[in-house]
Design a protein around this motif. Structure first.
Motif, PDB file in Angstrom:
ATOM      1  N   ASN A  82       2.095  -0.529  -9.215  1.00  0.00           N
ATOM      2  CA  ASN A  82       0.903  -0.485  -8.378  1.00  0.00           C
ATOM      3  C   ASN A  82       0.462   0.948  -8.118  1.00  0.00           C
ATOM      4  OD1 ASN A  82       0.425  -3.194  -8.022  1.00  0.00           O
ATOM      5  ND2 ASN A  82       1.903  -3.335  -6.350  1.00  0.00           N
ATOM      6  N   TYR A  83       1.470   1.809  -7.973  1.00  0.00           N
ATOM      7  CA  TYR A  83       1.183   3.203  -7.654  1.00  0.00           C
ATOM      8  C   TYR A  83       0.364   3.868  -8.759  1.00  0.00           C
ATOM      9  CZ  TYR A  83       2.030   7.901  -5.952  1.00  0.00           C
ATOM     10  OH  TYR A  83       1.866   9.155  -5.459  1.00  0.00           O
ATOM     11  N   PRO A  88      -3.880   4.494  -2.754  1.00  0.00           N
ATOM     12  CA  PRO A  88      -3.184   3.893  -1.603  1.00  0.00           C
ATOM     13  C   PRO A  88      -4.127   3.209  -0.626  1.00  0.00           C
ATOM     14  CG  PRO A  88      -2.928   6.285  -1.646  1.00  0.00           C
ATOM     15  CD  PRO A  88      -3.428   5.866  -2.977  1.00  0.00           C
ATOM     16  N   THR A  89      -5.329   3.768  -0.449  1.00  0.00           N
ATOM     17  CA  THR A  89      -6.251   3.146   0.507  1.00  0.00           C
ATOM     18  C   THR A  89      -6.649   1.746   0.048  1.00  0.00           C
ATOM     19  OG1 THR A  89      -7.090   5.366   0.797  1.00  0.00           O
ATOM     20  CG2 THR A  89      -8.272   3.623   1.896  1.00  0.00           C
ATOM     21  N   SER A  94      -6.340  -3.956   1.096  1.00  0.00           N
ATOM     22  CA  SER A  94      -6.137  -5.339   0.660  1.00  0.00           C
ATOM     23  C   SER A  94      -5.048  -6.010   1.490  1.00  0.00           C
ATOM     24  CB  SER A  94      -5.782  -5.387  -0.816  1.00  0.00           C
ATOM     25  OG  SER A  94      -4.446  -5.027  -1.006  1.00  0.00           O
ATOM     26  N   LYS A  95      -3.971  -5.268   1.759  1.00  0.00           N
ATOM     27  CA  LYS A  95      -2.892  -5.851   2.569  1.00  0.00           C
ATOM     28  C   LYS A  95      -3.383  -6.197   3.969  1.00  0.00           C
ATOM     29  CE  LYS A  95       0.922  -5.553   0.025  1.00  0.00           C
ATOM     30  NZ  LYS A  95       1.589  -6.738  -0.481  1.00  0.00           N
ATOM     31  N   LEU A 212      -2.464   6.824   7.483  1.00  0.00           N
ATOM     32  CA  LEU A 212      -1.031   7.107   7.405  1.00  0.00           C
ATOM     33  C   LEU A 212      -0.346   6.472   6.192  1.00  0.00           C
ATOM     34  CD1 LEU A 212      -0.052   6.789  11.147  1.00  0.00           C
ATOM     35  CD2 LEU A 212      -0.079   8.851   9.789  1.00  0.00           C
ATOM     36  N   PHE A 213      -0.997   5.446   5.625  1.00  0.00           N
ATOM     37  CA  PHE A 213      -0.292   4.690   4.592  1.00  0.00           C
ATOM     38  C   PHE A 213       0.063   5.540   3.377  1.00  0.00           C
ATOM     39  CE2 PHE A 213      -0.203   1.887   0.873  1.00  0.00           C
ATOM     40  CZ  PHE A 213       0.873   1.128   1.240  1.00  0.00           C
ATOM     41  N   ARG A 214      -0.802   6.464   3.018  1.00  0.00           N
ATOM     42  CA  ARG A 214      -0.560   7.248   1.799  1.00  0.00           C
ATOM     43  C   ARG A 214       0.732   8.060   1.895  1.00  0.00           C
ATOM     44  NH1 ARG A 214      -5.829  10.760   2.485  1.00  0.00           N
ATOM     45  NH2 ARG A 214      -6.440   8.743   3.267  1.00  0.00           N
ATOM     46  N   TYR A 215       1.122   8.407   3.152  1.00  0.00           N
ATOM     47  CA  TYR A 215       2.358   9.172   3.306  1.00  0.00           C
ATOM     48  C   TYR A 215       3.588   8.286   3.169  1.00  0.00           C
ATOM     49  CZ  TYR A 215      -0.840  12.633   5.061  1.00  0.00           C
ATOM     50  OH  TYR A 215      -1.873  13.505   5.181  1.00  0.00           O
TER      51      TYR A 215
END
Lengths: 219, 226
Positions: A82-83, A88-89, A94-95, A212-215
């Motif tokens: 996936n990466y 990441p956004t 989607s999540k 924050l998710f990308r970190y």
């Protein structure tokens, strides 16, 4: 960020959900059994304010159950795959959308369970519905991020519930207050400030999760 | 003298505020009476805690911007110092409440709810750090949680009490206040130095803990940081 990627990811989530029907069924079964236990525990009927508190606690833990799956089921190999494919956004959007929809379904189902087995003391159903939708949106946003954090530690499920409780307290308190207003059938003018407060929390939680998710994602 | 004068200032201010806190003159208000002296201890301890949690949050952001382990040390140590100051803040508050409100914990007060939520957040933060073995992962994950949780707590402390204005704290909802009307100039002469003194103390504690952590890190790792 690409809308078609988000739609593809969402489609994958829904396909998975419908292929293995056990996951949604298990959450609904969980709600049903908790409500049944509450029905057995409160022999003399539940007072309206206790009803609100009980409802949100059940919904909160059902939400933890539902959202915890969103990252625990991702294997390491698929994570790397996936990466390479998505930003990441896109992934976190989607999540979050998926979890919001899931929590909406769970919350509506809990209302049915409660009104079937216990009772339905709410006088202002429209306000209650609005509270449910906005409140569970905030819960879904916070729980998605917490589930990602928890999946990085070893024993995930207990950590997930520990992490989520303190950050969800403001959401829970606001929703409880609104639910109480809806049960008592108060004027809407009393509830406006809480509704806007809850909406504000929604916006803050979702923006923070996106930021924050990308970190978290990078290993 | 160049680098440690502020430590002397901290000691002097804290000693001054403790001494004057017990022997200074205070206005005699209804209900509060002599318990108003708690203002010199309880409130500055909370201020010091808030400052430390702000520092912790700031360095968590700095850490995520470049992954320098130095900032993670500062951030995590500040969170620990914040916790250390929260405990006496809570105890002085509870002692005061026992004599003013009649019981040590009044659950309906939004400020107490906010404090409890903040303490829970930081206990969970310590737990999270203890659970992840790898230093870099630990730093990254706990920084994310720190930023998220700090903002949620801030929202809780800042917005929620304004929506539910039934706080029993002096100065809220028509209760006798330390703030605008009741704190005379005598009290200000003690209160402001007490705040500055305790905040300096907390910064000093952070400094010591951070240096300890750094030494430990340099002993355990080949690449040194200064």
């Amino acid at each position: 960020m690409n809308i078609s990627n988000i739609i593809a990811l969402l489609r994958k989530e829904f396909l998975l959900e419908f292929r293995q029907k056990t996951s949604l069924a298990s959450i609904l079964l969980y709600v049903l059994s908790i409500v049944f236990i509450s029905f057995l525990s409160f022999k003399n009927g539940i007072k309206p304010d206790v009803w609100g508190a009980l409802f949100w606690i059940v919904l909160f833990f059902a939400g933890i159950n539902a959202a915890s799956k969103s990252f625990f089921t991702e294997s390491k190999a698929r994570g790397i795959y996936n990466y390479t494919l998505y930003h990441p956004t896109e992934f976190v959007v989607s999540k979050i959308i998926y979890n919001i929809l899931l929590l909406w379904v769970v919350s509506i189902c809990s209302v049915f369970c409660f009104s079937w087995l216990i009772n339905y003391p709410v006088q202002d159903s429209l306000l209650f519905l609005l509270t449910l939708l906005i409140g569970s949106t905030a819960l879904a946003g916070a729980l998605t991020l917490m589930s990602c954090i928890a999946s990085k530690t070893g024993n995930s499920y207990s950590v997930m519930s520990l992490l989520s409780v303190p950050v969800c307290i403001p959401v829970m308190l606001m929703s409880l207050r609104l639910t109480k207003n809806a049960i008592d059938g108060l004027e809407w003018s009393v509830s406006y400030k809480y509704l806007t407060g809850l909406l504000l929390i929604d916006v803050i939680i979702i923006t923070l999760s996106l930021f924050l998710f990308r970190y978290l994602w990078k290993e | 003298m160049k680098n440690w004068w502020w430590k002397i200032v901290a000691i002097a201010l804290v000693l001054y505020s403790i001494a004057m806190g017990f022997i200074g003159n205070v206005p005699h208000l209804n209900i509060l009476n002599e318990t108003i002296r708690n203002l010199y201890f309880h409130v500055p301890l909370w201020f010091a805690m808030l400052v430390q949690m702000g520092i912790s949050w700031f360095f968590a952001l700095r850490y995520l911007n470049g992954y320098n382990i130095k900032y993670d040390m500062l951030s995590s140590r500040a969170a620990y110092v914040g916790g250390m100051f929260a405990l006496p803040g809570l105890i002085t508050g509870s002692i005061w409440a026992t004599y003013t409100w009649g019981k040590p914990w009044v659950a309906e007060d939004p400020k107490l709810q906010g404090v409890m939520a903040a303490m829970l957040v930081y206990f969970v933060y310590y737990l999270l750090r203890a659970l992840i073995p790898d230093a870099q992962t630990k730093a990254r994950i706990s920084a994310v949680y720190n930023i998220f949780a700090f903002i949620m707590t801030f929202v809780f402390i800042m917005i929620y009490p304004r929506l539910a204005p039934n706080s029993l704290h002096p100065g809220n909802g028509g209760n006798p206040a330390f703030g605008k009307y009741d704190m005379d100039n005598n009290m200000r002469l003690v209160f402001y130095p007490a705040c500055i003194g305790w905040i300096l103390m907390s910064v000093w504690l952070l400094n010591v803990l951070n240096r300890m952590k750094k030494l430990q890190y340099n002993l355990d790792n080949d690449e040194k940081i200064n």
